[in-house]
Enzyme design. Structure first.
Site, mmCIF file in Angstrom:
data_model
loop_
_atom_site.group_PDB
_atom_site.id
_atom_site.type_symbol
_atom_site.label_atom_id
_atom_site.label_comp_id
_atom_site.label_asym_id
_atom_site.label_seq_id
_atom_site.Cartn_x
_atom_site.Cartn_y
_atom_site.Cartn_z
ATOM 1 N N ARG A 165 0.801 -1.226 0.000
ATOM 2 C CA ARG A 165 0.000 0.000 0.000
ATOM 3 C C ARG A 165 0.838 1.283 0.000
ATOM 4 O O ARG A 165 0.329 2.372 -0.206
ATOM 5 C CB ARG A 165 -0.956 -0.005 1.204
ATOM 6 C CG ARG A 165 -2.176 -0.865 0.993
ATOM 7 C CD ARG A 165 -2.994 -0.988 2.247
ATOM 8 N NE ARG A 165 -2.434 -1.957 3.169
ATOM 9 C CZ ARG A 165 -2.832 -2.102 4.441
ATOM 10 N NH1 ARG A 165 -3.759 -1.307 4.930
ATOM 11 N NH2 ARG A 165 -2.281 -3.014 5.219
ATOM 12 N N TYR A 168 6.013 -5.564 15.623
ATOM 13 C CA TYR A 168 6.001 -5.342 14.180
ATOM 14 C C TYR A 168 7.019 -4.260 13.843
ATOM 15 O O TYR A 168 7.260 -3.354 14.647
ATOM 16 C CB TYR A 168 4.630 -4.828 13.715
ATOM 17 C CG TYR A 168 3.501 -5.820 13.799
ATOM 18 C CD1 TYR A 168 3.724 -7.189 13.771
ATOM 19 C CD2 TYR A 168 2.189 -5.373 13.887
ATOM 20 C CE1 TYR A 168 2.673 -8.084 13.836
ATOM 21 C CE2 TYR A 168 1.127 -6.259 13.950
ATOM 22 C CZ TYR A 168 1.381 -7.614 13.924
ATOM 23 O OH TYR A 168 0.341 -8.484 13.984
ATOM 24 N N TYR A 205 30.406 29.882 0.337
ATOM 25 C CA TYR A 205 30.436 28.419 0.308
ATOM 26 C C TYR A 205 31.781 27.955 0.829
ATOM 27 O O TYR A 205 32.834 28.270 0.245
ATOM 28 C CB TYR A 205 30.224 27.873 -1.114
ATOM 29 C CG TYR A 205 30.491 26.383 -1.147
ATOM 30 C CD1 TYR A 205 29.706 25.516 -0.380
ATOM 31 C CD2 TYR A 205 31.557 25.839 -1.870
ATOM 32 C CE1 TYR A 205 29.969 24.153 -0.351
ATOM 33 C CE2 TYR A 205 31.819 24.479 -1.846
ATOM 34 C CZ TYR A 205 31.021 23.643 -1.080
ATOM 35 O OH TYR A 205 31.285 22.296 -1.036
HETATM 36 C C1 UD1 Z 1 -2.244 -8.738 12.193
HETATM 37 C C2 UD1 Z 1 -3.026 -9.528 13.241
HETATM 38 C C3 UD1 Z 1 -4.284 -8.767 13.628
HETATM 39 C C4 UD1 Z 1 -3.905 -7.408 14.155
HETATM 40 C C5 UD1 Z 1 -3.050 -6.667 13.129
HETATM 41 C C6 UD1 Z 1 -2.521 -5.406 13.750
HETATM 42 C C7 UD1 Z 1 -2.604 -11.876 12.760
HETATM 43 C C8 UD1 Z 1 -3.135 -13.111 12.157
HETATM 44 N N1 UD1 Z 1 -3.391 -10.817 12.676
HETATM 45 O O1 UD1 Z 1 -3.076 -8.650 11.043
HETATM 46 O O2 UD1 Z 1 -4.995 -9.474 14.617
HETATM 47 O O3 UD1 Z 1 -5.056 -6.664 14.445
HETATM 48 O O4 UD1 Z 1 -1.915 -7.460 12.730
HETATM 49 O O5 UD1 Z 1 -1.831 -4.662 12.805
HETATM 50 O O6 UD1 Z 1 -1.531 -11.884 13.293
HETATM 51 N N2 UD1 Z 1 4.542 -10.161 8.552
HETATM 52 C C9 UD1 Z 1 5.647 -10.903 8.301
HETATM 53 N N3 UD1 Z 1 5.516 -12.115 7.725
HETATM 54 C C10 UD1 Z 1 4.313 -12.637 7.380
HETATM 55 C C11 UD1 Z 1 3.182 -11.867 7.655
HETATM 56 C C12 UD1 Z 1 3.311 -10.635 8.249
HETATM 57 O O7 UD1 Z 1 6.766 -10.477 8.579
HETATM 58 O O8 UD1 Z 1 4.273 -13.751 6.867
HETATM 59 C C13 UD1 Z 1 4.694 -8.843 9.171
HETATM 60 C C14 UD1 Z 1 4.292 -7.732 8.229
HETATM 61 O O9 UD1 Z 1 5.417 -7.181 7.586
HETATM 62 C C15 UD1 Z 1 3.661 -6.721 9.153
HETATM 63 C C16 UD1 Z 1 3.147 -7.535 10.328
HETATM 64 O O10 UD1 Z 1 3.818 -8.772 10.260
HETATM 65 O O11 UD1 Z 1 4.611 -5.794 9.662
HETATM 66 C C17 UD1 Z 1 1.637 -7.704 10.315
HETATM 67 O O12 UD1 Z 1 1.261 -8.449 9.191
HETATM 68 P P1 UD1 Z 1 -0.082 -8.193 8.420
HETATM 69 O O13 UD1 Z 1 -0.180 -9.161 7.331
HETATM 70 O O14 UD1 Z 1 -0.205 -6.752 8.098
HETATM 71 O O15 UD1 Z 1 -1.148 -8.579 9.534
HETATM 72 P P2 UD1 Z 1 -2.593 -8.111 9.601
HETATM 73 O O16 UD1 Z 1 -3.403 -8.846 8.595
HETATM 74 O O17 UD1 Z 1 -2.648 -6.641 9.584
HETATM 75 CA CA CA Z 2 -1.111 -4.652 9.030
#
Ligand code: UD1
Ligand code: CA
Length: 435
Positions: free
Chosen positions: A16, A101, A344
């Site tokens: 995004r 995160y 400068y």
């Molecule tokens: C996740 C949570 C959700 C919470 C939200 C808050 C889960 C299943 N859900 O959802 O409950 O409300 O965060 O923001 O955990 N990432 C990785 N590897 C992966 C997947 C994600 O490193 O395989 C990292 C992403 O870079 C990101 C963070 O983890 O920084 C969150 O991942 P994202 O996929 O955005 O989770 P959400 O669906 O937002």
């Molecule tokens: Ca997220």
């Protein structure tokens, strides 16, 4: 904190953001996004700190501290999958595991300290937040006694559950043994076919403990609008911090101070000042309006600006003055030296008590290489002087205004390098009849 490991999830691409660069590398308040979380882990003295990298992992790993353990998650199969990858490096680890995160730069250190303290007797301690627009977040489902029972993702939630305003910010402290036992059993039984870290909630035999935090603290950065908001909040916090430490700001709303800048009491920052990178400003110095400083070190009782630009490698010792429309790069000014207007100065060593006149230019670049200018103590450089480097102006020398200086000027000498003026008869020239 003893026996604390920290895992920071940084694998996501950040689609995004609409950027070719990983969002982890974008600066927020002058510091790459992921370093806000990683620095918190360091401040908590977590050991080890593990970063889960994926998209542009080579580039991201370059900006991390050497002490950070990097783990690769090639395919992003969910937050549970990411923690599984990191946990492989924690084979014999006993204690607590903090999961953060890489895209929540507003989290506070005090909050995390509290969460770690609270985690002592639980399998899982986590943050929660009650927000106005819970859309997109996992919702906290509590039982009738108020205990956290489940976290349900937006896509998997019923209409009723979607109305829950208490959400999961995604910040947890786990017991390491609990993770060891339950992480391998995660299943991808959900709409997204991902391994959800949140499914671990159901595996805890002990009550889940939680701390509720304001929405502002858990704001995630997913696009450039959220990044700008986070930037604004962080900069406000930075300014408030420095004002409490004795820094006076004429208009703190237009004063931009990067995260790693260091300021002393009695520093005055006028309107529109921008301090970037690793600037350091000592006691009693004043940075006048609309000056931009990057990685510059300013000693005590200096006056910079208005409209001055100090670039990386600038060092000013006590009592120096750099005035309007002066640019300084990679140059060292000893005590009480001045360049008050329109100059400068690059790749230059300036001695004590020198006066560099308006319009002085150091010609430090010949198209291929950079060259140094040396100006010893108590040198007076007249206005509109061009100093062709490499060149040395020895102690106490004078340079006549308008000179082009191509060779060294000896101690105490007057260097003149300009065409001599001649006055000629002008009777034959047309007169201006208007006068
Ligand atoms: C996740 C949570 C959700 C919470 C939200 C808050 C889960 C299943 N859900 O959802 O409950 O409300 O965060 O923001 O955990 N990432 C990785 N590897 C992966 C997947 C994600 O490193 O395989 C990292 C992403 O870079 C990101 C963070 O983890 O920084 C969150 O991942 P994202 O996929 O955005 O989770 P959400 O669906 O937002
Ligand atoms: Ca997220």
């Amino acid at each position: 904190m003893k026996d604390l490991a920290c895992i920071v999830l940084c694998a996501g691409q950040g689609t995004r953001m609409k950027s070719a660069r990983s969002k982890m590398l974008h600066d927020v308040a002058g510091k790459p996004l992921c370093l806000w979380s990683l620095d918190l882990a360091t401040q908590l003295q977590a050991e080890p700190v593990i970063a889960v990298l994926g998209y542009q992992r080579e580039l991201v790993s370059q900006i991390l501290d050497k002490s950070v353990v990097c783990v690769t998650q090639d395919q992003q199969l969910g937050t549970g999958h990411a923690v599984q990858a990191a946990f492989k490096t924690l084979d014999n680890f006993k204690g607590r595991v903090l999961v953060l995160y890489g895209d929540t730069p507003l989290l506070g250190l005090e909050t995390l300290k509290k969460l770690c303290d609270l985690s002592a007797k639980a399998d899982i301690a986590m943050l929660t937040s009650t927000v106005r627009q819970p859309f997109g977040y996992g919702r906290i489902v509590r039982d009738s006694a108020g205990h956290i029972k489940q976290i349900i993702e937006e896509r998997d939630a019923s209409e009723f559950q979607k109305n829950i305003a208490e959400i999961n910010p995604g910040i947890y402290v786990f017991d390491a043994d609990f993770l060891r036992k339950n992480l391998p059993n995660l299943k991808a039984n959900n709409q997204k076919h991902e391994y959800y870290l949140t499914d671990l909630i159901a595996d805890s035999t002990k009550p889940i403990v939680s701390i509720e935090v304001p929405e502002e603290e858990i704001l995630g950065v997913n696009d450039l609008l959220q990044m700008a908001r986070a930037d604004r909040i962080l900069r406000r916090r930075i300014n408030e911090h420095w004002m409490r430490e004795g820094v006076q700001m004429f208009d703190y709303k237009t004063t931009y101070i990067d995260a790693q800048v260091e300021l002393a009491p009695d520093v005055i920052l006028e309107q529109g000042v921008i301090l970037r990178g690793l600037c350091k400003i000592a006691q009693g110095s004043r940075i006048a309006a609309y000056s931009v400083l990057q990685d510059a070190v300013v000693g005590p009782e200096c006056h910079v600006g208005p409209f001055a630009r100090l670039r990386p490698g600038t060092v000013l010792e006590e009592g120096c003055k750099i005035g309007n429309f002066v640019e300084v790069k990679k140059s060292h000014f000893k005590k009480k030296s001045k360049a008050n207007h329109l100059a400068y100065i690059g790749d230059t060593k300036v001695g004590e008590a020198c006066n560099i006149g308006a319009g002085t230019i150091t010609c430090n670049y010949d198209g291929l290489n950079k060259h140094e200018t040396k100006i010893d103590d108590q040198v007076f450089v007249g206005s509109n002087t061009t100093l062709i480097a490499p060149v040395t102006l020895h102690e106490g020398s004078y340079i006549a205004a308008g000179s082009v200086i191509t060779s060294d000027v000896p101690k105490g000498a007057l260097g003149i390098g300009r065409a001599r003026q001649e006055n000629k008869d002008a009777k034959s020239l047309p007169r201006n009849r208007a006068v």
